[in-house]
Motif scaffolding. Structure first.
Motif, mmCIF file in Angstrom:
data_model
loop_
_atom_site.group_PDB
_atom_site.id
_atom_site.type_symbol
_atom_site.label_atom_id
_atom_site.label_comp_id
_atom_site.label_asym_id
_atom_site.label_seq_id
_atom_site.Cartn_x
_atom_site.Cartn_y
_atom_site.Cartn_z
ATOM 1 N N LYS A 130 0.345 -1.199 0.547
ATOM 2 C CA LYS A 130 -0.445 -0.383 0.065
ATOM 3 C C LYS A 130 0.794 1.217 0.346
ATOM 4 O O LYS A 130 0.347 2.495 0.060
ATOM 5 N N ASP A 131 2.029 1.164 -0.454
ATOM 6 C CA ASP A 131 3.011 2.197 -0.724
ATOM 7 C C ASP A 131 3.513 2.652 -2.301
ATOM 8 O O ASP A 131 3.351 2.299 -2.765
ATOM 9 N N SER A 132 2.534 3.838 -1.902
ATOM 10 C CA SER A 132 2.325 4.752 -3.186
ATOM 11 C C SER A 132 3.935 4.746 -4.502
ATOM 12 O O SER A 132 3.150 4.812 -4.973
ATOM 13 N N ILE A 133 4.950 4.972 -3.184
ATOM 14 C CA ILE A 133 5.499 5.019 -4.559
ATOM 15 C C ILE A 133 6.154 3.463 -4.860
ATOM 16 O O ILE A 133 6.239 2.840 -6.168
ATOM 17 N N ILE A 134 5.741 2.411 -3.796
ATOM 18 C CA ILE A 134 6.279 1.241 -4.334
ATOM 19 C C ILE A 134 5.189 0.886 -5.653
ATOM 20 O O ILE A 134 5.295 0.223 -6.488
ATOM 21 N N VAL A 135 3.508 0.851 -5.799
ATOM 22 C CA VAL A 135 2.777 1.146 -6.300
ATOM 23 C C VAL A 135 2.975 1.458 -7.553
ATOM 24 O O VAL A 135 3.341 1.259 -8.669
ATOM 25 N N VAL A 136 3.374 2.704 -7.779
ATOM 26 C CA VAL A 136 4.098 3.628 -9.068
ATOM 27 C C VAL A 136 4.963 2.634 -10.048
ATOM 28 O O VAL A 136 4.928 2.301 -10.858
ATOM 29 N N PHE A 137 5.992 1.960 -8.917
ATOM 30 C CA PHE A 137 6.652 1.400 -9.138
ATOM 31 C C PHE A 137 6.130 -0.049 -10.254
ATOM 32 O O PHE A 137 6.814 0.059 -11.338
ATOM 33 N N CYS A 138 5.811 -0.807 -8.968
ATOM 34 C CA CYS A 138 5.123 -1.597 -9.877
ATOM 35 C C CYS A 138 4.148 -1.601 -11.203
ATOM 36 O O CYS A 138 4.577 -2.125 -11.501
ATOM 37 N N ILE A 139 3.949 -1.273 -10.637
ATOM 38 C CA ILE A 139 2.943 -0.437 -12.167
ATOM 39 C C ILE A 139 3.444 -0.230 -13.892
ATOM 40 O O ILE A 139 3.437 -1.107 -15.019
ATOM 41 N N MET A 140 4.369 0.758 -12.878
ATOM 42 C CA MET A 140 5.876 1.268 -14.055
ATOM 43 C C MET A 140 6.589 -0.307 -15.251
ATOM 44 O O MET A 140 6.725 -0.667 -16.116
ATOM 45 N N ILE A 141 6.956 -1.113 -14.259
ATOM 46 C CA ILE A 141 7.057 -2.366 -14.632
ATOM 47 C C ILE A 141 6.552 -3.100 -14.755
ATOM 48 O O ILE A 141 7.167 -3.855 -15.714
ATOM 49 N N PHE A 142 5.769 -3.554 -15.175
ATOM 50 C CA PHE A 142 4.746 -4.165 -15.680
ATOM 51 C C PHE A 142 4.609 -3.220 -17.078
ATOM 52 O O PHE A 142 4.790 -4.945 -17.603
ATOM 53 N N ILE A 143 4.301 -2.764 -16.998
ATOM 54 C CA ILE A 143 4.111 -2.345 -18.453
ATOM 55 C C ILE A 143 5.378 -2.421 -19.064
ATOM 56 O O ILE A 143 5.168 -2.620 -20.137
ATOM 57 N N LEU A 144 6.137 -1.551 -18.931
ATOM 58 C CA LEU A 144 7.258 -1.376 -19.398
ATOM 59 C C LEU A 144 8.115 -2.922 -19.894
ATOM 60 O O LEU A 144 8.928 -2.953 -20.603
ATOM 61 N N SER A 145 8.377 -3.558 -19.057
ATOM 62 C CA SER A 145 8.178 -5.136 -19.315
ATOM 63 C C SER A 145 7.916 -5.805 -19.959
ATOM 64 O O SER A 145 8.213 -7.114 -20.052
ATOM 65 N N GLY A 146 6.390 -5.356 -20.157
ATOM 66 C CA GLY A 146 5.913 -6.422 -21.008
ATOM 67 C C GLY A 146 4.730 -6.997 -20.484
ATOM 68 O O GLY A 146 4.760 -8.085 -21.193
#
Length: 194
Positions: A130-146
C-alpha cells in the motif's frame, strides 16, 4: 447489486481508464506512470480487483465463487471504460487497440503464462505494501516489461477472440493467480522466520 459487484465494476473501470491512458500516451514512460492512478485509487477506496485479491486466496478472504464474480465484474468494468475511451479516438483508436491486441496474442503460451506470473507477483507486492511509490514502480515495471495483467488485457482479448487466444487469456489469468499467491506465501514465510 451486492457490494463486491459494485466495487469490482468500479475497480475494472479504473483499470480501463488506465488502459486508455497508457495506450494513447505519446510517451510510454508517462503512460505507464499514469496507469498507476488506477491501482492507487483502487487501494485507497478498498475496491475489489481480482489481481489484487487472489494472492490472499489461502487466507480465505473470499470463496472461489466470489473470486469468479469479482473477476467477471472487473471484466465488465474494464470493457465499459476502455471502449468508451477508445470511442473518443474514433477509428484510429480501435486500430491502435487491434494492433496491440495482435502483438499480445502473437506471443507463445509459455511466454504469456510467465508474463502473467511476473505481473501477479508485482500486483501482490503493490497491494500488500500500500506504499504509493512502490505501487507506481510496480505498475511501471509491469507495463514497460511487457508483463500481462488479465483485467487490463480483457479489452484486447475482446477484439481478438479465438479458441487459441481464449486459451492464452486463461493462461494469463492462471499466471496472475500463481504469481500473486506464491509471492504472498513467500512473504508470509519470511515474516514467520524473521
Amino acid at each position: 447489486m451486492g457490494k463486491i459487484n459494485r466495487t469490482s465494476i468500479l475497480a475494472g473501470m479504473l483499470i480501463g481508464i488506465g488502459v486508455v491512458i497508457n495506450t494513447f500516451s505519446e510517451n510510454k514512460y508517462v503512460g505507464a506512470m499514469l496507469f498507476s492512478f488506477a491501482l492507487l485509487t483502487i487501494i485507497k477506496l478498498q475496491l475489489q480487483l481480482f489481481t489484487g485479491q487472489i494472492g490472499y486466496f489461502t487466507e480465505k478472504r473470499f470463496d472461489i465463487k466470489e473470486y469468479i464474480i469479482m473477476l467477471l465484474f472487473n471484466f465488465i468494468g474494464v470493457a465499459m471504460a476502455a471502449f468508451l475511451g477508445v470511442i473518443t479516438k474514433n477509428e484510429a483508436g480501435f486500430s491502435k487497440m487491434m494492433e496491440i491486441s495482435s502483438q499480445k496474442f502473437a506471443r507463445s503460451y509459455i511466454e504469456l503464462l510467465i508474463c502473467g506470473i511476473l505481473c501477479g507477483a508485482l500486483m501482490l507486492i503493490a497491494v500488500h505494501t500500500k506504499d504509493s511509490i512502490i505501487v507506481v514502480f510496480c505498475i511501471m515495471i509491469f507495463i514497460l516489461s511487457g508483463y500481462e495483467h488479465c483485467v487490463a488485457d480483457f479489452p484486447f482479448f475482446l477484439l481478438n477472440i479465438s479458441i487459441e487466444n481464449s486459451i492464452k487469456f486463461l493462461l494469463i489469468i492462471l499466471g496472475n493467480s500463481i504469481g500473486s499467491i506464491v509471492t504472498y506465501l513467500l512473504m508470509m514465510r519470511k515474516q514467520k522466520n524473521a
